[in-house]
Design a protein around this motif. Structure first.
Motif, PDB file in Angstrom:
ATOM      1  N   ASN A 292      49.042  27.311  36.244  1.00 30.28           N
ATOM      2  CA  ASN A 292      48.743  27.528  37.660  1.00 30.28           C
ATOM      3  C   ASN A 292      48.683  29.003  38.034  1.00 30.28           C
ATOM      4  N   GLN A 293      49.243  29.881  37.201  1.00 28.16           N
ATOM      5  CA  GLN A 293      49.182  31.319  37.462  1.00 28.16           C
ATOM      6  C   GLN A 293      47.933  31.967  36.864  1.00 28.16           C
ATOM      7  N   CYS A 294      47.195  31.223  36.056  1.00 25.78           N
ATOM      8  CA  CYS A 294      45.987  31.760  35.433  1.00 25.78           C
ATOM      9  C   CYS A 294      44.858  31.703  36.458  1.00 25.78           C
ATOM     10  N   GLU A 295      44.238  32.842  36.735  1.00 31.47           N
ATOM     11  CA  GLU A 295      43.291  32.874  37.840  1.00 31.47           C
ATOM     12  C   GLU A 295      42.135  33.824  37.592  1.00 31.47           C
ATOM     13  N   ARG A 296      41.087  33.628  38.393  1.00 28.88           N
ATOM     14  CA  ARG A 296      39.899  34.487  38.355  1.00 28.88           C
ATOM     15  C   ARG A 296      39.951  35.472  39.499  1.00 28.88           C
TER      16      ARG A 296
ATOM     17  N   ASP B  89      39.167  37.588  34.419  1.00 30.43           N
ATOM     18  CA  ASP B  89      39.950  36.366  34.340  1.00 30.43           C
ATOM     19  C   ASP B  89      41.303  36.728  33.729  1.00 30.43           C
TER      20      ASP B  89
ATOM     21  N   GLN C 114      50.927  37.020  44.579  1.00 32.12           N
ATOM     22  CA  GLN C 114      50.575  35.612  44.656  1.00 32.12           C
ATOM     23  C   GLN C 114      51.525  34.821  45.555  1.00 32.12           C
TER      24      GLN C 114
ATOM     25  N   GLN D 144      45.297  30.173  46.470  1.00 35.50           N
ATOM     26  CA  GLN D 144      45.661  30.208  45.067  1.00 35.50           C
ATOM     27  C   GLN D 144      44.853  29.188  44.271  1.00 35.50           C
TER      28      GLN D 144
ATOM     29  N   LYS E  86      41.922  27.981  44.778  1.00 32.44           N
ATOM     30  CA  LYS E  86      40.520  28.342  44.606  1.00 32.44           C
ATOM     31  C   LYS E  86      40.306  29.247  43.398  1.00 32.44           C
ATOM     32  N   ARG E  87      41.309  30.047  43.071  1.00 34.05           N
ATOM     33  CA  ARG E  87      41.155  31.030  41.995  1.00 34.05           C
ATOM     34  C   ARG E  87      41.646  30.534  40.640  1.00 34.05           C
ATOM     35  N   ARG E  88      42.305  29.411  40.594  1.00 42.48           N
ATOM     36  CA  ARG E  88      42.863  28.942  39.325  1.00 42.48           C
ATOM     37  C   ARG E  88      41.767  28.695  38.294  1.00 42.48           C
ATOM     38  N   LEU E  89      42.048  29.118  37.074  1.00 45.31           N
ATOM     39  CA  LEU E  89      41.063  28.966  36.009  1.00 45.31           C
ATOM     40  C   LEU E  89      40.943  27.522  35.546  1.00 45.31           C
TER      41      LEU E  89
END
Length: 222
Positions: free
Chosen positions: A60-64, A69, A190, A198, A200-203
């Motif tokens: 959940n912390q992985c984001e664009r 990325d 974050q 948050q 929306k940006r999750r990978l």
């Protein structure tokens, strides 16, 4: 290095806690040794990706972000140290910024132009930074240690990858600037964001696996 807790795969938490982020010269040696160990291990990166994919709190912390990325591989709550994989996706943004935390970086593949504007202890949105004081070309295998007060920006072709070890947060927000328009704004961590932003940006797991496959093709994962 041994498997320890779910929040710190393959890194002894005591090793992370021993890093002294208040003293950059003292920190440089241990941080370079840690990065050396991680990138030279034939299995560490692959094992870390496995761990992310089976750990929802990390996934959940992985984001664009706009320019890259970001895959969070390790998040040690006791020391507030994190290890992250950055994949630059290409951007025309010229956005000098400082950080909420100090960090060390090691390029795994590709290169980027690194522009450093100087150290600004009291940076705010009214500060004018001028032109870069130092320009470097960072290449695969090179690295650096940077304090949270340093204003910098990078320009990278898509596909450049790097490993980051970031220290404890020193502040709640940092400044981002647009040199083309003269605008500057505060950006927050974050924890201060709305859950929907948050999300929306999750990978997501599929994109994280794509990044692992890219690292395999680059030779960073054997």
């Amino acid at each position: 290095m041994t498997q320890t807790t779910t929040s710190a795969p393959l890194i002894d938490p005591a090793r992370l806690a021993a890093l002294d982020w208040t003293d950059m010269p003292k920190l440089l040696g241990p941080l370079e040794e840690l990065l050396d160990d991680l990138v030279s291990s034939p299995t560490w990166l692959n094992d870390a990706f496995d761990h992310v994919l089976r750990t929802p709190a990390l996934l959940n912390q992985c984001e664009r972000l706009q320019e890259l990325d970001r895959v969070v591989l390790v998040s040690d709550k006791n020391s507030d140290v994190r290890v992250r994989l950055h994949l630059f996706t290409g951007s025309d943004f010229d956005r000098p910024h400082n950080h909420r935390w100090s960090f060390g970086s090691r390029l795994l593949h590709g290169s980027y132009q690194h522009y450093l504007f100087g150290d600004y202890e009291e940076l705010d949105t009214e500060t004018r930074i001028g032109t870069p004081a130092l320009v470097r070309e960072e290449k695969a295998g090179s690295g650096y240690l940077i304090r949270h007060t340093m204003v910098h920006t990078v320009a990278s072709p898509p596909g450049t990858t790097s490993l980051i070890v970031r220290g404890p947060a020193e502040k709640d927000r940092f400044v981002v600037m647009n040199r083309n328009t003269g605008e500057a704004w505060w950006q927050y961590g974050q924890k201060a964001e709305k859950p929907e932003d948050q999300a929306k940006r999750r990978l997501g797991a599929e994109r994280v696996e794509e990044i692992r496959q890219l690292l395999i093709s680059q030779g960073a994962i054997k």
